[in-house]
Design a protein around this motif. Structure first.
Motif, PDB file in Angstrom:
ATOM      1  N   GLY A 104       0.819  -1.202   0.000  1.00  0.00           N
ATOM      2  CA  GLY A 104       0.000   0.000   0.000  1.00  0.00           C
ATOM      3  C   GLY A 104       0.857   1.259   0.000  1.00  0.00           C
ATOM      4  N   ARG A 105       0.173   2.388   0.119  1.00  0.00           N
ATOM      5  CA  ARG A 105       0.861   3.675  -0.020  1.00  0.00           C
ATOM      6  C   ARG A 105       0.336   4.666   1.004  1.00  0.00           C
ATOM      7  NH1 ARG A 105       0.402   5.504  -5.875  1.00  0.00           N
ATOM      8  NH2 ARG A 105       2.380   4.350  -6.043  1.00  0.00           N
ATOM      9  N   LEU A 106       1.237   5.548   1.438  1.00  0.00           N
ATOM     10  CA  LEU A 106       0.840   6.694   2.250  1.00  0.00           C
ATOM     11  C   LEU A 106       0.828   7.937   1.371  1.00  0.00           C
ATOM     12  CD1 LEU A 106       0.333   8.134   5.031  1.00  0.00           C
ATOM     13  CD2 LEU A 106       2.805   8.535   5.072  1.00  0.00           C
ATOM     14  N   LEU A 107      -0.270   8.678   1.429  1.00  0.00           N
ATOM     15  CA  LEU A 107      -0.351  10.000   0.825  1.00  0.00           C
ATOM     16  C   LEU A 107      -0.399  11.005   1.974  1.00  0.00           C
ATOM     17  CD1 LEU A 107      -3.137   9.293  -1.839  1.00  0.00           C
ATOM     18  CD2 LEU A 107      -0.645   9.150  -2.133  1.00  0.00           C
ATOM     19  N   ALA A 108       0.263  12.136   1.808  1.00  0.00           N
ATOM     20  CA  ALA A 108       0.288  13.136   2.873  1.00  0.00           C
ATOM     21  C   ALA A 108       0.191  14.526   2.276  1.00  0.00           C
ATOM     22  CB  ALA A 108       1.562  13.012   3.697  1.00  0.00           C
ATOM     23  N   ALA A 109      -0.429  15.436   3.037  1.00  0.00           N
ATOM     24  CA  ALA A 109      -0.577  16.807   2.541  1.00  0.00           C
ATOM     25  C   ALA A 109      -0.793  17.774   3.684  1.00  0.00           C
ATOM     26  CB  ALA A 109      -1.745  16.897   1.549  1.00  0.00           C
ATOM     27  N   GLY A 110      -0.448  19.023   3.424  1.00  0.00           N
ATOM     28  CA  GLY A 110      -0.681  20.122   4.350  1.00  0.00           C
ATOM     29  C   GLY A 110      -0.423  21.421   3.619  1.00  0.00           C
ATOM     30  N   SER A 143       2.693  23.144   7.640  1.00  0.00           N
ATOM     31  CA  SER A 143       2.176  21.776   7.717  1.00  0.00           C
ATOM     32  C   SER A 143       2.566  20.960   6.494  1.00  0.00           C
ATOM     33  CB  SER A 143       0.650  21.790   7.875  1.00  0.00           C
ATOM     34  OG  SER A 143       0.275  22.372   9.104  1.00  0.00           O
ATOM     35  N   ALA A 144       2.742  21.626   5.350  1.00  0.00           N
ATOM     36  CA  ALA A 144       3.248  20.932   4.160  1.00  0.00           C
ATOM     37  C   ALA A 144       4.653  20.418   4.421  1.00  0.00           C
ATOM     38  CB  ALA A 144       3.229  21.872   2.959  1.00  0.00           C
ATOM     39  N   ALA A 145       5.465  21.243   5.078  1.00  0.00           N
ATOM     40  CA  ALA A 145       6.827  20.812   5.407  1.00  0.00           C
ATOM     41  C   ALA A 145       6.820  19.609   6.341  1.00  0.00           C
ATOM     42  CB  ALA A 145       7.591  21.974   6.046  1.00  0.00           C
ATOM     43  N   GLN A 146       5.901  19.585   7.291  1.00  0.00           N
ATOM     44  CA  GLN A 146       5.817  18.456   8.220  1.00  0.00           C
ATOM     45  C   GLN A 146       5.353  17.188   7.497  1.00  0.00           C
ATOM     46  OE1 GLN A 146       7.321  19.227  10.709  1.00  0.00           O
ATOM     47  NE2 GLN A 146       6.348  20.641  12.123  1.00  0.00           N
ATOM     48  N   ALA A 147       4.393  17.341   6.585  1.00  0.00           N
ATOM     49  CA  ALA A 147       3.920  16.186   5.819  1.00  0.00           C
ATOM     50  C   ALA A 147       5.046  15.615   4.965  1.00  0.00           C
ATOM     51  CB  ALA A 147       2.736  16.592   4.939  1.00  0.00           C
ATOM     52  N   GLN A 148       5.813  16.505   4.339  1.00  0.00           N
ATOM     53  CA  GLN A 148       6.926  16.056   3.504  1.00  0.00           C
ATOM     54  C   GLN A 148       8.033  15.433   4.349  1.00  0.00           C
ATOM     55  OE1 GLN A 148       7.865  18.918   0.536  1.00  0.00           O
ATOM     56  NE2 GLN A 148       9.647  17.821  -0.230  1.00  0.00           N
ATOM     57  N   HIS A 149       8.194  15.902   5.560  1.00  0.00           N
ATOM     58  CA  HIS A 149       9.151  15.295   6.484  1.00  0.00           C
ATOM     59  C   HIS A 149       8.782  13.828   6.727  1.00  0.00           C
ATOM     60  CE1 HIS A 149      11.979  16.037  10.075  1.00  0.00           C
ATOM     61  NE2 HIS A 149      11.675  14.749  10.106  1.00  0.00           N
ATOM     62  N   LEU A 150       7.491  13.574   6.938  1.00  0.00           N
ATOM     63  CA  LEU A 150       7.029  12.208   7.169  1.00  0.00           C
ATOM     64  C   LEU A 150       7.312  11.313   5.967  1.00  0.00           C
ATOM     65  CD1 LEU A 150       5.493   9.988   8.671  1.00  0.00           C
ATOM     66  CD2 LEU A 150       3.358  11.008   7.834  1.00  0.00           C
ATOM     67  N   THR A 151       6.958  11.766   4.765  1.00  0.00           N
ATOM     68  CA  THR A 151       7.169  10.920   3.594  1.00  0.00           C
ATOM     69  C   THR A 151       8.656  10.681   3.343  1.00  0.00           C
ATOM     70  OG1 THR A 151       7.039  12.836   2.085  1.00  0.00           O
ATOM     71  CG2 THR A 151       4.998  11.630   2.517  1.00  0.00           C
ATOM     72  N   ALA A 152       9.484  11.687   3.646  1.00  0.00           N
ATOM     73  CA  ALA A 152      10.933  11.509   3.475  1.00  0.00           C
ATOM     74  C   ALA A 152      11.474  10.436   4.399  1.00  0.00           C
ATOM     75  CB  ALA A 152      11.650  12.837   3.725  1.00  0.00           C
ATOM     76  N   GLU A 153      10.954  10.375   5.621  1.00  0.00           N
ATOM     77  CA  GLU A 153      11.415   9.361   6.570  1.00  0.00           C
ATOM     78  C   GLU A 153      11.056   7.948   6.103  1.00  0.00           C
ATOM     79  OE1 GLU A 153      13.383  10.420   8.731  1.00  0.00           O
ATOM     80  OE2 GLU A 153      12.567  11.840  10.184  1.00  0.00           O
ATOM     81  N   LEU A 154       9.952   7.824   5.375  1.00  0.00           N
ATOM     82  CA  LEU A 154       9.500   6.503   4.931  1.00  0.00           C
ATOM     83  C   LEU A 154      10.173   6.065   3.635  1.00  0.00           C
ATOM     84  CD1 LEU A 154       5.711   6.910   5.772  1.00  0.00           C
ATOM     85  CD2 LEU A 154       7.415   5.614   7.060  1.00  0.00           C
ATOM     86  N   HIS A 189      -3.942   8.871  -7.184  1.00  0.00           N
ATOM     87  CA  HIS A 189      -2.935   7.993  -6.579  1.00  0.00           C
ATOM     88  C   HIS A 189      -3.477   7.035  -5.518  1.00  0.00           C
ATOM     89  CE1 HIS A 189       0.045  10.339  -8.641  1.00  0.00           C
ATOM     90  NE2 HIS A 189      -0.209  11.440  -7.953  1.00  0.00           N
ATOM     91  N   GLY A 190      -4.575   7.379  -4.888  1.00  0.00           N
ATOM     92  CA  GLY A 190      -5.066   6.574  -3.771  1.00  0.00           C
ATOM     93  C   GLY A 190      -5.768   5.309  -4.225  1.00  0.00           C
ATOM     94  N   ARG A 191      -5.512   4.244  -3.498  1.00  0.00           N
ATOM     95  CA  ARG A 191      -6.168   2.965  -3.748  1.00  0.00           C
ATOM     96  C   ARG A 191      -6.801   2.473  -2.450  1.00  0.00           C
ATOM     97  NH1 ARG A 191      -5.101   4.953  -7.806  1.00  0.00           N
ATOM     98  NH2 ARG A 191      -4.000   4.112  -9.632  1.00  0.00           N
ATOM     99  N   GLU A 192      -7.824   1.672  -2.565  1.00  0.00           N
ATOM    100  CA  GLU A 192      -8.504   1.159  -1.375  1.00  0.00           C
ATOM    101  C   GLU A 192      -7.494   0.502  -0.431  1.00  0.00           C
ATOM    102  OE1 GLU A 192     -12.328  -1.646  -0.131  1.00  0.00           O
ATOM    103  OE2 GLU A 192     -11.793  -1.370  -2.234  1.00  0.00           O
ATOM    104  N   GLY A 193      -7.540   0.875   0.828  1.00  0.00           N
ATOM    105  CA  GLY A 193      -6.620   0.334   1.821  1.00  0.00           C
ATOM    106  C   GLY A 193      -5.424   1.221   2.099  1.00  0.00           C
ATOM    107  N   ASP A 194      -5.178   2.212   1.230  1.00  0.00           N
ATOM    108  CA  ASP A 194      -4.091   3.160   1.472  1.00  0.00           C
ATOM    109  C   ASP A 194      -4.446   4.084   2.637  1.00  0.00           C
ATOM    110  OD1 ASP A 194      -2.648   2.112  -0.631  1.00  0.00           O
ATOM    111  OD2 ASP A 194      -3.082   3.750  -2.025  1.00  0.00           O
ATOM    112  N   VAL A 195      -3.491   4.924   3.016  1.00  0.00           N
ATOM    113  CA  VAL A 195      -3.693   5.879   4.116  1.00  0.00           C
ATOM    114  C   VAL A 195      -3.398   7.286   3.607  1.00  0.00           C
ATOM    115  CG1 VAL A 195      -2.907   6.635   6.402  1.00  0.00           C
ATOM    116  CG2 VAL A 195      -3.109   4.189   5.904  1.00  0.00           C
ATOM    117  N   LEU A 196      -4.227   8.242   3.991  1.00  0.00           N
ATOM    118  CA  LEU A 196      -4.004   9.661   3.717  1.00  0.00           C
ATOM    119  C   LEU A 196      -3.792  10.368   5.050  1.00  0.00           C
ATOM    120  CD1 LEU A 196      -4.024  12.217   1.884  1.00  0.00           C
ATOM    121  CD2 LEU A 196      -6.514  12.301   2.276  1.00  0.00           C
ATOM    122  N   MET A 197      -2.635  11.008   5.215  1.00  0.00           N
ATOM    123  CA  MET A 197      -2.348  11.794   6.411  1.00  0.00           C
ATOM    124  C   MET A 197      -2.474  13.272   6.070  1.00  0.00           C
ATOM    125  SD  MET A 197      -1.185  11.724   9.661  1.00  0.00           S
ATOM    126  CE  MET A 197      -0.007  10.407   9.987  1.00  0.00           C
TER     127      MET A 197
END
Length: 217
Positions: free
Chosen positions: A43-49, A53-64, A107-115
């Motif tokens: 699956g996939r994580l999508l994140a936005a702000g 908050s955009a910087a924090q969301a991008q921080h999360l995706t960078a860590e993953l 980009h989102g598929r069933e079962g993915d997560v949006l933060m």
């Protein structure tokens, strides 16, 4: 809520907010565990702000996609605001409120997560993204400022930071991001240990079976 003096008072406000947020550690643990299951399953994580908050969301995706502490495989995580060509094209053609929602549908598929991260919990483009995600079967998690707020109500789960300033809310959001990453990595390690243990058990069983066959001969 306590009113703090400027400058040094910022540290006092942060300490106060962090103490209260510590009680939410179990939620970040659950999110990290769930995210490990989703992403390791393909699956996939999508994140936005918006803004900070955009910087924090991008921080999360960078860590993953990169790593948090120890080396491990990369996982699929996309910061929706980081694609400037898509966001500006969508804003121009469909309006600012659609900049994240349209990408969720793409980009989102069933079962993915949006933060979704928002200090106000009231950003129209994030609320539209939450609606699009739920329609697509994507689970929605929100990191917001003080409760109650519209984004909290429009998400499957939320973590709300009780703090009087936007800066402090964003700082606690970064703490939450790191807590989620720590839980994510720990869940992956537990799964790996379980797989190694199962492999050793299967190897022992195969060895016992071969020994029994030799005796029968």
């Amino acid at each position: 809520m306590t009113v703090h003096p400027p400058v040094v008072g910022h540290c006092d406000e942060l300490l106060e907010a962090l103490g209260a947020f510590r009680a939410s550690a179990h939620v970040t643990q659950r999110w990290g565990d769930r995210l490990a299951a989703v992403l390791s399953g393909g699956g996939r994580l999508l994140a936005a702000g918006n803004g900070g908050s955009a910087a924090q969301a991008q921080h999360l995706t960078a860590e993953l996609v990169g790593r948090y502490r120890d080396d491990r495989p990369p996982f699929s995580a996309i910061a929706l605001h980081a694609d400037t060509s898509s966001t500006t094209a969508i804003a121009n053609d469909y309006g600012v409120d659609e900049v994240f929602a349209r990408q969720v549908r793409a980009h989102g598929r069933e079962g993915d997560v949006l933060m979704l991260l928002s200090t106000s919990g009231a950003s129209a483009n994030l609320l539209s993204a939450a609606d699009a995600a739920r329609a697509a079967g994507v689970r929605v998690w929100a990191l917001t400022g003080c409760a109650p707020n519209p984004l909290m109500a429009g998400s499957d789960e939320s973590l709300c930071v009780e703090a009087s300033s936007t800066a402090t809310v964003q700082e606690i959001h970064l703490v939450a991001v790191h807590m989620i990453c720590a839980a994510f990595d720990a869940a992956l390690e537990r799964a790996a240990r379980g797989a190694r243990g199962a492999g050793r058990g299967a190897g022992s069983a195969r060895g016992a079976g071969r020994a029994a066959q030799r005796k029968r001969r």
